[in-house]
Design a protein around this motif. Structure first.
Motif, PDB file in Angstrom:
ATOM      1  N   LEU A 211       8.072   9.549  95.162  1.00  0.00           N
ATOM      2  CA  LEU A 211       7.237  10.420  94.959  1.00  0.00           C
ATOM      3  C   LEU A 211       7.637  11.744  94.004  1.00  0.00           C
ATOM      4  O   LEU A 211       7.768  12.435  93.590  1.00  0.00           O
ATOM      5  N   THR A 212       9.790  11.990  94.881  1.00  0.00           N
ATOM      6  CA  THR A 212       9.612  12.951  95.023  1.00  0.00           C
ATOM      7  C   THR A 212      10.399  13.352  93.248  1.00  0.00           C
ATOM      8  O   THR A 212      10.461  14.096  92.206  1.00  0.00           O
ATOM      9  N   ALA A 213      11.150  12.122  92.595  1.00  0.00           N
ATOM     10  CA  ALA A 213      11.785  11.801  91.529  1.00  0.00           C
ATOM     11  C   ALA A 213      10.381  11.783  90.474  1.00  0.00           C
ATOM     12  O   ALA A 213      10.672  12.530  89.230  1.00  0.00           O
ATOM     13  N   VAL A 214       8.945  11.671  90.776  1.00  0.00           N
ATOM     14  CA  VAL A 214       7.929  11.916  89.928  1.00  0.00           C
ATOM     15  C   VAL A 214       7.444  13.455  90.019  1.00  0.00           C
ATOM     16  O   VAL A 214       7.297  13.664  88.703  1.00  0.00           O
ATOM     17  N   GLY A 215       7.226  13.536  90.927  1.00  0.00           N
ATOM     18  CA  GLY A 215       6.928  15.048  91.203  1.00  0.00           C
ATOM     19  C   GLY A 215       8.080  15.890  90.041  1.00  0.00           C
ATOM     20  O   GLY A 215       7.712  16.935  89.454  1.00  0.00           O
ATOM     21  N   ALA A 216       9.056  15.340  89.741  1.00  0.00           N
ATOM     22  CA  ALA A 216      10.311  16.252  89.402  1.00  0.00           C
ATOM     23  C   ALA A 216      10.025  16.072  87.749  1.00  0.00           C
ATOM     24  O   ALA A 216      10.273  16.596  86.841  1.00  0.00           O
ATOM     25  N   ARG A 217       9.888  15.003  87.439  1.00  0.00           N
ATOM     26  CA  ARG A 217       9.549  14.588  85.683  1.00  0.00           C
ATOM     27  C   ARG A 217       8.008  15.625  85.823  1.00  0.00           C
ATOM     28  O   ARG A 217       8.090  16.393  84.590  1.00  0.00           O
ATOM     29  N   TRP A 218       7.013  15.398  86.510  1.00  0.00           N
ATOM     30  CA  TRP A 218       6.144  16.228  86.280  1.00  0.00           C
ATOM     31  C   TRP A 218       6.667  17.700  86.065  1.00  0.00           C
ATOM     32  O   TRP A 218       5.744  18.521  85.392  1.00  0.00           O
ATOM     33  N   ALA A 219       7.270  18.127  86.647  1.00  0.00           N
ATOM     34  CA  ALA A 219       7.931  19.648  87.116  1.00  0.00           C
ATOM     35  C   ALA A 219       8.564  20.186  85.906  1.00  0.00           C
ATOM     36  O   ALA A 219       8.999  21.423  85.446  1.00  0.00           O
ATOM     37  N   GLY A 220       8.966  19.430  84.664  1.00  0.00           N
ATOM     38  CA  GLY A 220      10.088  19.428  83.636  1.00  0.00           C
ATOM     39  C   GLY A 220      11.510  19.188  83.986  1.00  0.00           C
ATOM     40  O   GLY A 220      12.181  19.710  83.666  1.00  0.00           O
ATOM     41  N   ARG A 221      11.679  18.009  85.233  1.00  0.00           N
ATOM     42  CA  ARG A 221      13.075  18.866  85.914  1.00  0.00           C
ATOM     43  C   ARG A 221      13.464  16.730  85.785  1.00  0.00           C
ATOM     44  O   ARG A 221      12.306  16.196  85.242  1.00  0.00           O
ATOM     45  N   ASN A 222      14.666  16.477  86.183  1.00  0.00           N
ATOM     46  CA  ASN A 222      15.365  15.261  86.044  1.00  0.00           C
ATOM     47  C   ASN A 222      15.825  15.125  87.582  1.00  0.00           C
ATOM     48  O   ASN A 222      16.864  16.080  87.865  1.00  0.00           O
ATOM     49  N   ALA A 223      15.336  14.153  88.364  1.00  0.00           N
ATOM     50  CA  ALA A 223      15.493  13.748  89.532  1.00  0.00           C
ATOM     51  C   ALA A 223      16.078  12.043  89.901  1.00  0.00           C
ATOM     52  O   ALA A 223      15.887  11.391  90.438  1.00  0.00           O
ATOM     53  N   ASP A 224      15.937  11.843  88.624  1.00  0.00           N
ATOM     54  CA  ASP A 224      15.821   9.634  88.738  1.00  0.00           C
ATOM     55  C   ASP A 224      16.656   9.739  89.603  1.00  0.00           C
ATOM     56  O   ASP A 224      16.244   8.004  90.056  1.00  0.00           O
ATOM     57  N   TRP A 225      18.105   9.713  89.738  1.00  0.00           N
ATOM     58  CA  TRP A 225      18.196   8.846  90.749  1.00  0.00           C
ATOM     59  C   TRP A 225      18.065   8.874  92.230  1.00  0.00           C
ATOM     60  O   TRP A 225      18.163   7.688  93.180  1.00  0.00           O
ATOM     61  N   LEU A 226      17.530   9.718  92.341  1.00  0.00           N
ATOM     62  CA  LEU A 226      16.339   9.329  93.688  1.00  0.00           C
ATOM     63  C   LEU A 226      15.766   8.288  93.728  1.00  0.00           C
ATOM     64  O   LEU A 226      15.697   7.023  94.595  1.00  0.00           O
ATOM     65  N   SER A 227      14.927   7.581  92.576  1.00  0.00           N
ATOM     66  CA  SER A 227      14.477   6.655  92.107  1.00  0.00           C
ATOM     67  C   SER A 227      15.080   5.436  92.120  1.00  0.00           C
ATOM     68  O   SER A 227      14.591   3.641  92.380  1.00  0.00           O
ATOM     69  N   THR A 228      15.843   5.551  91.462  1.00  0.00           N
ATOM     70  CA  THR A 228      16.861   4.055  90.705  1.00  0.00           C
ATOM     71  C   THR A 228      18.008   4.246  91.226  1.00  0.00           C
ATOM     72  O   THR A 228      18.316   2.855  90.972  1.00  0.00           O
ATOM     73  N   ASP A 229      18.412   4.803  91.907  1.00  0.00           N
ATOM     74  CA  ASP A 229      19.644   4.403  92.524  1.00  0.00           C
ATOM     75  C   ASP A 229      19.432   4.262  94.187  1.00  0.00           C
ATOM     76  O   ASP A 229      19.772   3.520  95.047  1.00  0.00           O
ATOM     77  N   LEU A 230      18.552   5.906  95.360  1.00  0.00           N
ATOM     78  CA  LEU A 230      18.550   5.561  96.071  1.00  0.00           C
ATOM     79  C   LEU A 230      17.407   5.508  97.189  1.00  0.00           C
ATOM     80  O   LEU A 230      17.601   3.933  98.435  1.00  0.00           O
ATOM     81  N   ALA A 231      16.362   5.024  95.979  1.00  0.00           N
ATOM     82  CA  ALA A 231      14.703   4.464  96.858  1.00  0.00           C
ATOM     83  C   ALA A 231      15.920   2.732  96.892  1.00  0.00           C
ATOM     84  O   ALA A 231      15.081   2.238  97.811  1.00  0.00           O
ATOM     85  N   PRO A 232      15.755   2.159  95.654  1.00  0.00           N
ATOM     86  CA  PRO A 232      16.409   0.577  95.842  1.00  0.00           C
ATOM     87  C   PRO A 232      17.468   0.389  96.875  1.00  0.00           C
ATOM     88  O   PRO A 232      16.470  -1.020  98.174  1.00  0.00           O
TER      89      PRO A 232
END
Length: 439
Positions: A211-232
Motif C-alpha cells: 500500500l505504501t508503494a502504491v500510495g507513493a506512485r499516487w503522490a508522484g514518488r517512487n518507492a517501488d522497492w517496497l513492493s518488488t523487493d521487501l513485500a515478496p
C-alpha cells in the motif's frame, strides 16, 4: 527461455515457501484423505493448497508462462489477486471453524462464515470485472502493482485486493490474540497459535509495504522497492510461519502420542524379560506392527503370565516389603511398586506355591495387573530392590538371616522381619495393592 535467464527469474522468495507449503501439505494429506468428512481438515488442506498456488503463480517465470499461454498480457494479475483473496477467506474460515468447533455451529459462527464467503467472493468477482475494463498492454512480471498503480480500473483492483488482504490479516490477528490468552490450551496448540500470530503480523507488513508503494506512485514518488523487493520476502517468511502454525498442533500432538506409546513400551521391557523366562518364550516379532499394537501385545503377554504367577505370591512378604521400602525412605507409591517387584521376583524364583503370609489370604491380582508399568519401572533399579529384600531378610541390623524361615533347599520362604525394624514401627503393615498409607 535460456537457462541463464530462467535462473535469474528463479526467485527464492516464491519457490522456497512453495516448497515448504508442499511439504506441509504432503504431511497432512494422508490424514485429510483418511478423515475427509472432517471439515476442519478439509479447510486446512485447502488453505495449504491455495497458499502453495499463490507462490507458484506469483513467481515471475510462472507469470510469463501464463501470459504467454493465454495470449493476454498481464492476465496473471487478476488470477494471482483472486488466489490471494481466496487464501485470505479460507484462513478466516479455518480460524472460525477451528476455534468454535466444526459441529453444532451457533448462529454467530454461521453469520461470520456467511459474511466471509459473501464479501470475499464479491471481491473476486469485482477483480475479474475490473480487469477487462483496464488498459494494460505492457507485460509486467514483478512490478505490476506499482507500474499500473495510477491506471483506471487496475488501480481499483489493486487497492481492492490489498485492502481485503489487510482486513483478513487484522481480523485473524485479533482472533488469534484473544484465543492464545485463554487458559487450559494444549501446549502444542498454543505454540501453533503463536506461530500463526507471527505469520499474520508479517502479512500485515506485506500489505503495508504494498500500500505504501502504491500510495507513493499516487503522490508522484517512487518507492517501488517496497513492493518488488521487501513485500515478496516478507510474504515468504509469513507463509512459512502460517503453514507451521497450522501443522504444528496436529504434528506435535501426533508425535507426543507416539512418544508416549514408545516410552510405555520401553518401560515394560524389564518386566517382560523377567516373565519371558517364566513362560519360556516371548512374543513373535511382527514386522508391520504399529507401536500401539506392539504395546498392546506386550501388555497382554505380561498380564497373561502374571495371572497364574499371582497365585504363588506371598502376601505376607508383600506387606513386609512395603514396610521395608517405607523404612528406606521411599514414598508410598514407590514403596508399593518396589514391594510388588520383590513379590514377583520371589514368585519367579520359588517356582512353587508359596505359603500365604499374615498379610491376607491372597494377592490383590487386579491391582497388580493394573500397575505393571510401575512394577517394571521398579525392576529398572535392582539396587533398590536388593535393599528392600535385604531389609526384609534382616540384613540391615548386621545379623544376616535374622528372623528368616528357609526351605529345605536353602531358599527364603518367608521372613518375620528384623527385630530392630519391629522396634522402630508400631503401625500395621499394608499389603500389596491395598492403597493404604502409613500415618
Amino acid at each position: 527461455m535460456r537457462p541463464p535467464v530462467f535462473l535469474c527469474e528463479f526467485s527464492v522468495s516464491f519457490w522456497l515457501p512453495a516448497a515448504v507449503l508442499v511439504t506441509a501439505l504432503a504431511i497432512k494429506l494422508p490424514t485429510i484423505i483418511r478423515l475427509w468428512r472432517d471439515p476442519l481438515l478439509r479447510t486446512v488442506g485447502t488453505l495449504l493448497l491455495l497458499a502453495c498456488a499463490v507462490f507458484v503463480f506469483s513467481a515471475p517465470s510462472t507469470v510469463a508462462l501464463v501470459n504467454g499461454l493465454t495470449g493476454v498480457p498481464n492476465i496473471s494479475a487478476p488470477w494471482c489477486y483472486s488466489l490471494i483473496t481466496a487464501l485470505c477467506a479460507n484462513g478466516l474460515l479455518l480460524l472460525i471453524t477451528w476455534r468454535n468447533g466444526p459441529s453444532g455451529r451457533p448462529a454467530g459462527t454461521r453469520r461470520a462464515r456467511r459474511w466471509v464467503l459473501s464479501v470475499y467472493s464479491g471481491v473476486i468477482v469485482a477483480l475479474w470485472v475490473l480487469f477487462p475494463l483496464a488498459d494494460t498492454p505492457v507485460e509486467r512480471l514483478r512490478d505490476l502493482d506499482t507500474y499500473y498503480a495510477t491506471t483506471p480500473f487496475v488501480r481499483e483492483g489493486i487497492l481492492l485486493y490489498l485492502l481485503a488482504h489487510a482486513v483478513a490479516c487484522l481480523i485473524s490477528s485479533r482472533l488469534i490474540r484473544a484465543w492464545v490468552r485463554l487458559p487450559g490450551l494444549d501446549a502444542w496448540l498454543r505454540r501453533g497459535l503463536r506461530l500463526l500470530g507471527a505469520g499474520y503480523a508479517l502479512d500485515l507488513v506485506y500489505s503495508a509495504a504494498k500500500l505504501t508503494a502504491v500510495g507513493a506512485r499516487w503522490a508522484g514518488r517512487n518507492a517501488d522497492w517496497l513492493s518488488t523487493d521487501l513485500a515478496p520476502a516478507v510474504a515468504a517468511v509469513a507463509a512459512i510461519l502460517v503453514a507451521a502454525g497450522f501443522v504444528l498442533p496436529h504434528a506435535g500432538q501426533y508425535l507426543r502420542d507416539r512418544w508416549r506409546v514408545r516410552l510405555a513400551h520401553c518401560e515394560l521391557r524389564p518386566l517382560y524379560r523377567l516373565l519371558r523366562s517364566v513362560s519360556g518364550a516371548g512374543l513373535p516379532f511382527v514386522l508391520r506392527a504399529t507401536p500401539e499394537l506392539r504395546l498392546t501385545r506386550r501388555e497382554t503377554f505380561i498380564r497373561d503370565v502374571l495371572l497364574p504367577l499371582a497365585r504363588r505370591i506371598d502376601t505376607g512378604l508383600c506387606g513386609r516389603a512395603y514396610d521395608a521400602a517405607l523404612g528406606l525412605g521411599h514414598p508410598p507409591e514407590r514403596a508399593r511398586a518396589l514391594a510388588a517387584a520383590v513379590c514377583v521376583l520371589d514368585a519367579v524364583e520359588t517356582g512353587t506355591r508359596a505359603r500365604p503370609g499374615p498379610g491376607g489370604g491372597g494377592a490383590d491380582t487386579a491391582n497388580l495387573l493394573r500397575e505393571i508399568g510401575a512394577v517394571s519401572r521398579a525392576l529398572r533399579r535392582p539396587a533398590d530392590i536388593e535393599a528392600v529384600r535385604a531389609r526384609v531378610a534382616g540384613v540391615c541390623c548386621g545379623r544376616p538371616g535374622a528372623g528368616v524361615v528357609r526351605r529345605g533347599d536353602g531358599g527364603v520362604l518367608s521372613s518375620a522381619g528384623c527385630r530392630c525394624l519391629v522396634a522402630e514401627r508400631a503401625v500395621p503393615r499394608a499389603p500389596l495393592g491395598r492403597g493404604s498409607s502409613r500415618s
